[in-house]
Design an enzyme around this catalytic site. Structure first.
Site, PDB file in Angstrom:
ATOM      1  N   HIS A 140      -7.778  -1.800   7.450  1.00  0.00           N
ATOM      2  CA  HIS A 140      -8.505  -2.222   6.184  1.00  0.00           C
ATOM      3  C   HIS A 140      -7.931  -3.271   5.581  1.00  0.00           C
ATOM      4  O   HIS A 140      -6.754  -3.188   5.129  1.00  0.00           O
ATOM      5  CB  HIS A 140      -8.949  -1.025   5.240  1.00  0.00           C
ATOM      6  CG  HIS A 140      -9.670  -1.558   3.925  1.00  0.00           C
ATOM      7  ND1 HIS A 140     -10.764  -2.510   4.266  1.00  0.00           N
ATOM      8  CD2 HIS A 140      -9.275  -1.478   2.786  1.00  0.00           C
ATOM      9  CE1 HIS A 140     -11.132  -2.771   2.881  1.00  0.00           C
ATOM     10  NE2 HIS A 140     -10.349  -2.231   2.082  1.00  0.00           N
ATOM     11  N   HIS A 142      -8.392  -7.279   3.089  1.00  0.00           N
ATOM     12  CA  HIS A 142      -9.288  -8.167   2.403  1.00  0.00           C
ATOM     13  C   HIS A 142      -9.254  -9.719   2.678  1.00  0.00           C
ATOM     14  O   HIS A 142      -8.617 -10.409   1.766  1.00  0.00           O
ATOM     15  CB  HIS A 142      -8.742  -7.911   0.953  1.00  0.00           C
ATOM     16  CG  HIS A 142      -8.844  -6.446   0.209  1.00  0.00           C
ATOM     17  ND1 HIS A 142      -8.224  -6.094  -0.861  1.00  0.00           N
ATOM     18  CD2 HIS A 142      -9.649  -5.495   0.702  1.00  0.00           C
ATOM     19  CE1 HIS A 142      -8.685  -4.862  -1.124  1.00  0.00           C
ATOM     20  NE2 HIS A 142      -9.361  -4.360  -0.189  1.00  0.00           N
TER      21      HIS A 142
HETATM   22  O1  2HA Z   1     -10.140  -0.355  -0.586  1.00  0.00           O
HETATM   23  O2  2HA Z   1      -8.199  -1.840  -0.471  1.00  0.00           O
HETATM   24  O3  2HA Z   1      -6.424  -0.797  -2.668  1.00  0.00           O
HETATM   25  C1  2HA Z   1      -9.045  -0.057  -1.418  1.00  0.00           C
HETATM   26  C2  2HA Z   1      -7.948  -0.820  -1.026  1.00  0.00           C
HETATM   27  C3  2HA Z   1      -6.585  -0.401  -1.535  1.00  0.00           C
HETATM   28 ZN    ZN Z   2      -9.916  -2.672  -0.029  1.00  0.00          ZN
END
Ligand code: 2HA
Ligand code: ZN
Length: 271
Positions: A140, A142
């Site tokens: 995961h 961002h």
């Molecule tokens: O989704 O990405 O902080 C939560 C994260 C970690």
């Molecule tokens: Zn996150």
């Protein structure tokens, strides 16, 4: 020899650092997990402590009983993983009910596994089943361009897939099943884990609207490469839209021509 020298730990640490260098992990953003192979477990077993306290996962994962994972720590920063793996990542064991975990190594200054542990484990459970055990990595991050697009494109799997495929010829070859979309939800909980897991039945990548992207794959290279390809296509699309939109493009018939040489089946709904 130490745990940090094991090949799978080095691959994990390198991937975390690669993601940091890409700019996908501000502060404590993002998380990574790896389902350790039996032979890899034997390599490091001498350093593991199987006497820790069981803690609730926050989701049931009966398909993962007894599995051992390497995961990033909650609140830990990706940029620190390479400097001090033992403080920032951990190895966990899943109990015989698939309800609890315990820390067997790492997080040496204290802490818990990633706040997204339910989403990681529910995705692993689905992927282990649908890939016959081949899938081992859930990631995961961002990435900014992809997140930006979730404010502009309709939050629809077909539209997102088609728009991103159309940015680069190799996109449909890298993610032929397309992209799943999770609408805005509270991170860290069971609800977003259930929705992400449901999408992992079909997709290798699920967009979290206004938040980030979840990717699944067999190994670190393929999973990092999937995140990288999707974010690069989002960057191209962002640039094309900023330059006033497409003036020419890849035609549906050209996409169809990719199927035979690249051995992929492209669902007609995206074409
Ligand atoms: O989704 O990405 O902080 C939560 C994260 C970690
Ligand atoms: Zn996150």
């Amino acid at each position: 020899m130490s745990i940090e020298n094991a090949g799978f730990v080095q691959g994990f640490v390198r991937m975390a650092d690669d993601g940091w260098r890409q700019g996908w992990h501000e502060r404590n953003g993002g998380n990574l997990s790896y389902r350790i192979k039996p032979e890899e477990l034997e390599e490091v077993r001498a350093w593991l402590d199987f006497s820790g306290r069981w803690e609730k996962i926050g989701a049931g994962v009966p398909g993962l009983t007894g599995e051992i994972f390497l995961v990033t720590g909650s609140g830990k920063f990706f940029r620190n993983v390479i400097l001090n793996p033992k403080e920032n990542i951990c190895i966990i064991e899943i109990d015989s009910q698939g309800e609890n975990y315990r820390i067997c190594w790492g997080l040496s200054a204290g802490g818990r596994p990633t706040s997204e542990l339910p989403s990681h484990l529910m995705s692993h459970e689905v992927k282990k089943r649908v890939t016959g055990g081949t899938c081992r990595v859930i990631y995961h991050a961002h990435p900014a361009n992809l997140i930006a697009l979730t404010f502009v494109l309709p939050l629809d799997s077909v539209v997102f897939t088609r728009e991103l495929w159309e940015t680069a010829t190799e996109c449909p070859v890298v993610f032929p099943a397309g992209l799943g979309i999770v609408p805005w939800m509270v991170p860290g909980g069971r609800e977003i884990a259930v929705e992400t897991g449901r999408l992992m039945e079909t997709f290798d990548a699920a967009v979290w609207a206004h938040h980030g992207l979840f990717c699944a794959g067999a190994d670190f290279d393929v999973t990092f490469g999937l995140m990288h390809t999707i974010e690069k296509s989002a960057e191209i699309l962002t640039k094309v839209m900023s330059m006033g939109g497409r003036r020419q493009t890849i035609l549906p018939g050209w996409f169809r021509q990719l199927q035979e040489p690249f051995g992929v089946v492209l669902p007609e709904k995206y074409l």
